[in-house]
Structures are given as C-alpha cells and as structure tokens.
Design an enzyme around this catalytic site. Sequence first.
Site, PDB file in Angstrom:
ATOM      1  CE  LYS A  63      -3.219  -2.509  -0.485  1.00 24.41           C
ATOM      2  NZ  LYS A  63      -3.770  -2.561  -1.843  1.00 24.41           N
ATOM      3  N   GLY A  65       1.683   2.712  -2.999  1.00 26.05           N
ATOM      4  CA  GLY A  65       1.539   3.313  -4.330  1.00 26.05           C
ATOM      5  C   GLY A  65       2.048   2.416  -5.439  1.00 26.05           C
ATOM      6  CB  THR A  67      -1.735   0.007  -7.968  1.00 27.13           C
ATOM      7  OG1 THR A  67      -1.874  -1.044  -7.005  1.00 27.13           O
ATOM      8  CG2 THR A  67      -2.677  -0.254  -9.129  1.00 27.13           C
ATOM      9  CG  HIS A 128       4.082  -6.608  -1.603  1.00 26.63           C
ATOM     10  ND1 HIS A 128       4.287  -5.293  -1.956  1.00 26.63           N
ATOM     11  CD2 HIS A 128       2.767  -6.852  -1.865  1.00 26.63           C
ATOM     12  CE1 HIS A 128       3.157  -4.785  -2.430  1.00 26.63           C
ATOM     13  NE2 HIS A 128       2.219  -5.698  -2.394  1.00 26.63           N
ATOM     14  NE  ARG A 150       0.380   6.719   0.320  1.00 28.68           N
ATOM     15  CZ  ARG A 150      -0.846   6.382  -0.017  1.00 28.68           C
ATOM     16  NH1 ARG A 150      -1.153   5.099  -0.198  1.00 28.68           N
ATOM     17  NH2 ARG A 150      -1.783   7.290  -0.187  1.00 28.68           N
ATOM     18  N   GLY A 282      -5.929   8.047  -3.134  1.00 24.48           N
ATOM     19  CA  GLY A 282      -4.642   8.410  -3.734  1.00 24.48           C
ATOM     20  C   GLY A 282      -4.170   9.806  -3.369  1.00 24.48           C
TER      21      GLY A 282
HETATM   22  P1  PAP Z   1      -0.646  -2.961  -3.241  1.00 21.61           P
HETATM   23  O1  PAP Z   1       0.365  -3.039  -2.131  1.00 21.61           O
HETATM   24  O2  PAP Z   1      -1.803  -3.888  -3.015  1.00 21.61           O
HETATM   25  O3  PAP Z   1      -0.042  -3.120  -4.588  1.00 21.61           O
HETATM   26  P2  PAP Z   1      -0.634  -0.164  -3.620  1.00 21.61           P
HETATM   27  O4  PAP Z   1      -0.930   0.088  -5.034  1.00 21.61           O
HETATM   28  O5  PAP Z   1       0.800  -0.108  -3.196  1.00 21.61           O
HETATM   29  O6  PAP Z   1      -1.286  -1.504  -3.151  1.00 21.61           O
HETATM   30  O7  PAP Z   1      -1.385   0.925  -2.739  1.00 21.61           O
HETATM   31  C1  PAP Z   1      -2.672   1.343  -3.023  1.00 21.61           C
HETATM   32  C2  PAP Z   1      -2.670   2.857  -2.901  1.00 21.61           C
HETATM   33  O8  PAP Z   1      -2.196   3.436  -4.116  1.00 21.61           O
HETATM   34  C3  PAP Z   1      -4.070   3.405  -2.668  1.00 21.61           C
HETATM   35  O9  PAP Z   1      -3.891   4.544  -1.831  1.00 21.61           O
HETATM   36  P3  PAP Z   1      -5.037   5.093  -0.874  1.00 21.61           P
HETATM   37  O10 PAP Z   1      -5.626   3.931  -0.173  1.00 21.61           O
HETATM   38  O11 PAP Z   1      -4.356   6.049   0.039  1.00 21.61           O
HETATM   39  O12 PAP Z   1      -5.991   5.781  -1.780  1.00 21.61           O
HETATM   40  C4  PAP Z   1      -4.497   3.768  -4.085  1.00 21.61           C
HETATM   41  O13 PAP Z   1      -5.541   4.706  -4.132  1.00 21.61           O
HETATM   42  C5  PAP Z   1      -3.197   4.325  -4.628  1.00 21.61           C
HETATM   43  N1  PAP Z   1      -3.154   4.292  -6.089  1.00 21.61           N
HETATM   44  C6  PAP Z   1      -3.519   3.271  -6.905  1.00 21.61           C
HETATM   45  N2  PAP Z   1      -3.373   3.624  -8.183  1.00 21.61           N
HETATM   46  C7  PAP Z   1      -2.916   4.901  -8.185  1.00 21.61           C
HETATM   47  C8  PAP Z   1      -2.591   5.833  -9.238  1.00 21.61           C
HETATM   48  N3  PAP Z   1      -2.724   5.503 -10.510  1.00 21.61           N
HETATM   49  N4  PAP Z   1      -2.164   7.057  -8.870  1.00 21.61           N
HETATM   50  C9  PAP Z   1      -2.025   7.397  -7.568  1.00 21.61           C
HETATM   51  N5  PAP Z   1      -2.319   6.575  -6.544  1.00 21.61           N
HETATM   52  C10 PAP Z   1      -2.759   5.333  -6.844  1.00 21.61           C
END
Ligand code: PAP
Length: 316
Positions: A63, A65, A67, A128, A150, A282
């Site tokens: 989590k 960022g 993705t 991860h 992050r 995000g």
């Molecule tokens: P993962 O560990 O399961 O891969 P990961 O993508 O690292 O998850 O984290 C998800 C966060 O990235 C979410 O943050 P939030 O909960 O604070 O909103 C998600 O919204 C954010 N995220 C996913 N895609 C994007 C993007 N294209 N631009 C910016 N932030 C993004």
Amino acid sequence: MECGDFSTFYTLMGQLPKVKWFRSDLYNWEGFWHLGHHLPGAMAAKSNFQAKDDDVFLTSSIKTGTTWLKAIIPTIMNPKGRKDDDSDDPLLKHHPNELMPSLELGFYKANPNPDLSHMPSPRLFRTHVPYTSLPESVKTSACKIVYITRDPKDTFVSSWHFLNALIGDRGKDPWPFKDAYESFCNGVHAAGPFHDHVLGYWRESIKRPEKIYFMRYEDMKKDPMGEVKKLACFLGRPFEKEEEVQKVLWRCSLDRLKNLEVNQHGIDPWLGVENKHYFRRGIVGDWKNHFTDEMKGKLDQLTAMKFEGSGLDFGY
Ligand code: PAP
C-alpha cells in the site's frame, strides 16, 4: 537450494513464529512477517527464480503506491506506451497487477518451479518481499529494481482501508482502527516491520544507485513529470518529448484507471480480490482524517528513531 515441490516450504513455514493479524496468520520468515498464503510462493521464488539481466523488478511494502508504478513501468517499457494512439493500451483490458505479475502471489503461488520461458523480454515482475529475501540472482544479476515507499501513516491508513474493503465484501465488521494501528507500530503487518523493509532497500539503493531506484509516493504526487522522467532514464528508456511524459502520466492516472471497466468490475485471478479495491483516494495526508495527535506523534517518533542516521525521512 532448488526445490521441485511445496512440501519443503510448508514444513519450514510450520516451524516459524506465527501471530494473528486480524483474521489472518502472519509468519516470521527472515525477520519479516508474511501472510500464510503468500509465504510458500515467496520461499519458492527465493529458491528457484533465475533473474535475467534485462528483467525489471518493482518492489515495495504493501500500500505504498505500487499500483501506480505497476501501470507506469510497463507503459514506459512499452514502445507504444508513449504514443498518441490509445486504442491498444494494455491498461484498457488489464489491471496493472497483470502487467507486472507478482512472483510470490502469482507465478510461484501455484507452482514452485513455473516455466517462465514464454515471457517476452524484458520481463517485468513485482514483489513485496524485503531486500534480504529476494532471490539471489535478482541481487547479483544486472536486472533493475525500483522501490516505492510512502509516509508510514498514509501507508497504514491505506492498508487498513484495503483490508476492511476485503472483509466488507464478505459482510464482516471492520478491524478496529486502534488495534490495527498498534499492530503496525509493533511491526506486525504484512511485509512488516514497515520501517525495516524500507531501510533494507534504501541502504542498498545508496550503495548501488545504478541497480536500485528508490522512490517516494509523495515525490510522485508533488512532481510526477520530474519523477517519471528520472524513472524512465533509470530504466534506460528516456523520454524525447514532454508530451510523451504527459501521455504516460495520463494513461496511468488514478482517475483514468479507476473508471476503466476492467478495474471497476474485474477480479484479480490470482488473489480473488476485486480490482476496484486497488484504487481509492490516492492523496497525501489521508492520515489526518483518521489519526489522533497522539497517534501521529507516536508513529512519527518511531519513524524518526528507525531512520535516524540513514538520510531518509518523510518530512513530518
Ligand atoms: P498494493 O500493495 O496492493 O499493490 P498499492 O498500489 O501499493 O497496493 O497501494 C494502493 C494505494 O495506491 C491506494 O492509496 P489510498 O488507499 O491512500 O488511496 C491507491 O488509491 C493508490 N493508487 C492506486 N493507483 C494509483 C494511481 N494511478 N495514482 C495514484 N495513486 C494510486
């Protein structure tokens, strides 16, 4: 050690320290906590995966960022990714998870020795696992590693929402915020302790900047153009025009991805998780909507203590 079946890994897992993490079990392997259904795949990948020099690895704790970069890196690497025509953009049909498949949650989850020979080069993977638990050839070959992290406060809030979204799908009560927070601060968290995960990659990135590119979500939010240009140079695919950078950023923007059909209704085939859960707010500073002053103070203090002397901080 190369292993042809999972029994060795399940036996090893059974001997590891285990704790409850809300409704799941976490196992401590090589100093880090792993979900039981992720760990045998991570162990198998460590034993059996062979990196190629032109592979690219996206690494992160959960989590942070990831993705966003799971979309950006394949788009940078795709010769058509920066062109005007969007009609054959793979992101239209595939969640970013599919464009940078996970070693431990994908290939090595079902098969301890998968045949990856069909994958075109350059192969793009994500993981991860902490630096110490990477397959040896990932560390020693010329393949490139990108790490994203992050602010731990936002990382924690994001993971709390994600877990509750998964549970919510099954009609269960959310994990009490305070309990989840205490667990995170104690280092008991998937891919945790968080700070140790970050430090492992950070220290290696200082020693070998040509090998490991260290990124922060906050920097990406503040200056996406500048950050993505630097990333493309690291990956050996520099941009020629500003419009190309804008194109990549637009294709991978949260607003666009969130609203694509595949991400609104699709399901991750390996994890069984709905694609929509990877896209939430995000933003930087969502912790302000959840933390008390005391919670902020305690986690910031822990972060400052853990990172002391490392040259790394999140600018509290
Ligand atoms: P993962 O560990 O399961 O891969 P990961 O993508 O690292 O998850 O984290 C998800 C966060 O990235 C979410 O943050 P939030 O909960 O604070 O909103 C998600 O919204 C954010 N995220 C996913 N895609 C994007 C993007 N294209 N631009 C910016 N932030 C993004």
